[in-house]
Write an enzyme that holds these catalytic residues in place. Structure first.
Site, PDB file in Angstrom:
ATOM      1  N   SER A  79       0.811  -1.222   0.000  1.00  0.00           N
ATOM      2  CA  SER A  79       0.000   0.000   0.000  1.00  0.00           C
ATOM      3  C   SER A  79       0.843   1.270   0.000  1.00  0.00           C
ATOM      4  O   SER A  79       0.299   2.369   0.001  1.00  0.00           O
ATOM      5  CB  SER A  79      -0.942  -0.007   1.196  1.00  0.00           C
ATOM      6  OG  SER A  79      -0.214  -0.130   2.393  1.00  0.00           O
ATOM      7  N   THR A 108      -1.882   3.734   4.208  1.00  0.00           N
ATOM      8  CA  THR A 108      -0.957   4.843   3.963  1.00  0.00           C
ATOM      9  C   THR A 108      -0.073   4.957   5.185  1.00  0.00           C
ATOM     10  O   THR A 108      -0.551   4.710   6.288  1.00  0.00           O
ATOM     11  CB  THR A 108      -1.769   6.168   3.848  1.00  0.00           C
ATOM     12  OG1 THR A 108      -2.517   6.132   2.642  1.00  0.00           O
ATOM     13  CG2 THR A 108      -0.900   7.403   3.856  1.00  0.00           C
ATOM     14  N   THR A 143       1.909   7.102   0.064  1.00  0.00           N
ATOM     15  CA  THR A 143       1.027   5.972  -0.239  1.00  0.00           C
ATOM     16  C   THR A 143       1.045   5.646  -1.725  1.00  0.00           C
ATOM     17  O   THR A 143       1.413   6.501  -2.549  1.00  0.00           O
ATOM     18  CB  THR A 143      -0.429   6.333   0.163  1.00  0.00           C
ATOM     19  OG1 THR A 143      -1.257   5.182   0.055  1.00  0.00           O
ATOM     20  CG2 THR A 143      -1.010   7.427  -0.704  1.00  0.00           C
ATOM     21  N   ARG A 158      -6.158   9.218 -10.611  1.00  0.00           N
ATOM     22  CA  ARG A 158      -6.820   9.518  -9.331  1.00  0.00           C
ATOM     23  C   ARG A 158      -5.787   9.916  -8.278  1.00  0.00           C
ATOM     24  O   ARG A 158      -4.754   9.269  -8.130  1.00  0.00           O
ATOM     25  CB  ARG A 158      -7.618   8.298  -8.861  1.00  0.00           C
ATOM     26  CG  ARG A 158      -8.363   8.484  -7.531  1.00  0.00           C
ATOM     27  CD  ARG A 158      -7.570   7.946  -6.361  1.00  0.00           C
ATOM     28  NE  ARG A 158      -8.309   8.029  -5.085  1.00  0.00           N
ATOM     29  CZ  ARG A 158      -7.759   7.821  -3.905  1.00  0.00           C
ATOM     30  NH1 ARG A 158      -6.473   7.505  -3.817  1.00  0.00           N
ATOM     31  NH2 ARG A 158      -8.460   7.908  -2.805  1.00  0.00           N
ATOM     32  N   THR A 180      -5.521   8.257   7.106  1.00  0.00           N
ATOM     33  CA  THR A 180      -5.462   7.079   6.247  1.00  0.00           C
ATOM     34  C   THR A 180      -6.899   6.638   5.991  1.00  0.00           C
ATOM     35  O   THR A 180      -7.809   7.014   6.719  1.00  0.00           O
ATOM     36  CB  THR A 180      -4.625   5.955   6.902  1.00  0.00           C
ATOM     37  OG1 THR A 180      -4.541   4.848   6.004  1.00  0.00           O
ATOM     38  CG2 THR A 180      -5.205   5.498   8.221  1.00  0.00           C
ATOM     39  N   GLY A 181      -7.072   5.858   4.944  1.00  0.00           N
ATOM     40  CA  GLY A 181      -8.419   5.413   4.616  1.00  0.00           C
ATOM     41  C   GLY A 181      -8.864   5.994   3.285  1.00  0.00           C
ATOM     42  O   GLY A 181      -8.036   6.455   2.502  1.00  0.00           O
TER      43      GLY A 181
HETATM   44  N1  ASP Z   1      -5.718   7.594   1.949  1.00  0.00           N
HETATM   45  C1  ASP Z   1      -5.204   6.807   0.862  1.00  0.00           C
HETATM   46  C2  ASP Z   1      -5.853   7.235  -0.415  1.00  0.00           C
HETATM   47  O1  ASP Z   1      -7.015   7.559  -0.425  1.00  0.00           O
HETATM   48  C3  ASP Z   1      -5.368   5.351   1.042  1.00  0.00           C
HETATM   49  C4  ASP Z   1      -5.299   4.820   2.450  1.00  0.00           C
HETATM   50  O2  ASP Z   1      -4.754   5.400   3.330  1.00  0.00           O
HETATM   51  O3  ASP Z   1      -5.819   3.745   2.730  1.00  0.00           O
HETATM   52  O4  ASP Z   1      -5.210   7.189  -1.432  1.00  0.00           O
END
Ligand code: ASP
Length: 343
Positions: free
Chosen positions: A86, A204, A222, A232, A255-256
């Site tokens: 990731s 991330t 990330t 994107r 994160t997320g």
């Molecule tokens: N925040 C990151 C994104 O949207 C992904 C993640 O942290 O899970 O690219």
């Protein structure tokens, strides 16, 4: 006492009973009370794989180094870790099979640098730092970011590892894009689970550090959501969304699912809530609540986790779904915690 001051006092006292914590913080002008000796140096980062990153950052912090160097070198660890799918090298690609990286960095003086949708460079965080230090700009994207990196001596590499390529080809059979929430309270086991968070397709590293001089910096890097549309960009390289540092107050990272974080400008919101008096955990909680308020049914399906550190070295986190973990290293501890969650 002036009439205006009396009026303000009365209206604040009257409204305290009906305002929520978040509204109250937004209306208050007080700073967090400084209690005792500040807890630094300290470094905190998202997820359990942050622990190894913290160890690298600690080498710099414990030798009286600068927090900016600590966060950069800290996040190099997951960026270079091919088993972490990731972040950086070995990250899962977009739907066209291209590994595109997002990263940003910020120092104690509001200096910041960011790269978005950068391909072929193993350490996007260092390119972001160079954007900050060597250009008059804050953000470089795609082809321009790559050209800038190559012109500054970075090596062009293939970041798509055989196991990420295999996972992408598997995904292509159905090509169904659906970011899943992180598995409940699961700690990442590198040997049995190459993808932190199990069946998740995103994560991330966000890192915040205060050095021995009390200066705070942050970094966030990330490969973004796996199998995303070409081009994107998530929250991670967006200053104020995935990361924000204000050395007078504190810093936050996220994160997320980045779209949810960008919509509320998450990290900046948390820093401002801390400026108004909220402790890190409360500020993170209020930010999570704002995501829920915007779209309650969507919030039940996705994961977002926030992590914050204030100027005193106090930290806290909050997330939507159970499963978000974070790592802390200071003179007092070297630990991984489960974040509190709403659901
Ligand atoms: N925040 C990151 C994104 O949207 C992904 C993640 O942290 O899970 O690219």
């Amino acid at each position: 006492m002036s009439t205006r001051r009396k009026f303000l006092q009365h209206s604040l006292a009257g409204s305290a009973a009906i305002l929520t914590g978040e509204q109250l913080f937004a209306g208050s002008a007080s700073r967090p009370a400084v209690t005792g000796k500040p807890n630094h140096p300290i470094v905190i980062s998202t997820w359990d794989f942050g622990q190894a990153a913290n160890a690298a950052a600690w080498k710099i912090l414990s030798a009286n180094g600068r927090s900016l160097d600590a966060v950069e070198q800290g996040v190099w660890v997951p960026e270079a870790d091919e088993s972490n799918q990731s972040v950086g090298y070995g990250g899962l690609p977009d739907r066209d099979g291209r590994v595109t990286l997002d990263a940003c960095i910020m120092d104690e003086l509001y200096n910041c640098g960011s790269v978005m949708c950068l391909e072929h460079i193993k350490h996007p965080i260092s390119v972001a730092r160079l954007v900050m230090e060597k250009t008059p700009h804050v953000i470089l994207t795609g082809e321009g970011a790559l050209r800038f990196a190559l012109a500054n001596g970075f090596k062009k590499e293939n970041l798509l590892t055989p196991s990420s390529e295999k996972a992408w080809k598997e995904w292509m059979k159905e090509a169904k894009y659906n970011p899943e929430a992180n598995i409940e309270n699961r700690l990442y086991d590198k040997k049995t689970d190459p993808m932190p968070g199990g069946k998740d397709n995103h994560d991330t590293i966000g890192m915040l550090a205060i050095d021995g001089r009390g200066m705070m910096s942050g970094a966030c890097t990330t490969s973004g959501l796996a199998y995303k549309m070409q081009g994107r960009v998530g929250d991670s390289p967006v200053i104020g969304a995935g990361l924000y540092v204000d050395n007078e107050v504190g810093g936050a990272t996220a994160t997320g699912v980045g779209e949810e974080v960008i919509r509320i400008v998450g990290a900046h919101l948390i820093v401002e809530l801390m400026r108004q008096g909220a402790k890190p955990e409360q500020a993170c909680r209020d930010a999570v609540q704002r995501i829920i308020k915007r779209n309650p049914s969507k919030a039940k399906e996705v994961q977002v986790g926030f992590l914050a550190l204030n100027k005193q070295g106090e930290y806290g986190a909050y997330c939507l779904q159970k499963g978000f973990t974070f790592s802390v290293k200071s003179n007092k501890e070297d630990k991984v915690y489960n974040s509190k969650s709403i659901y």
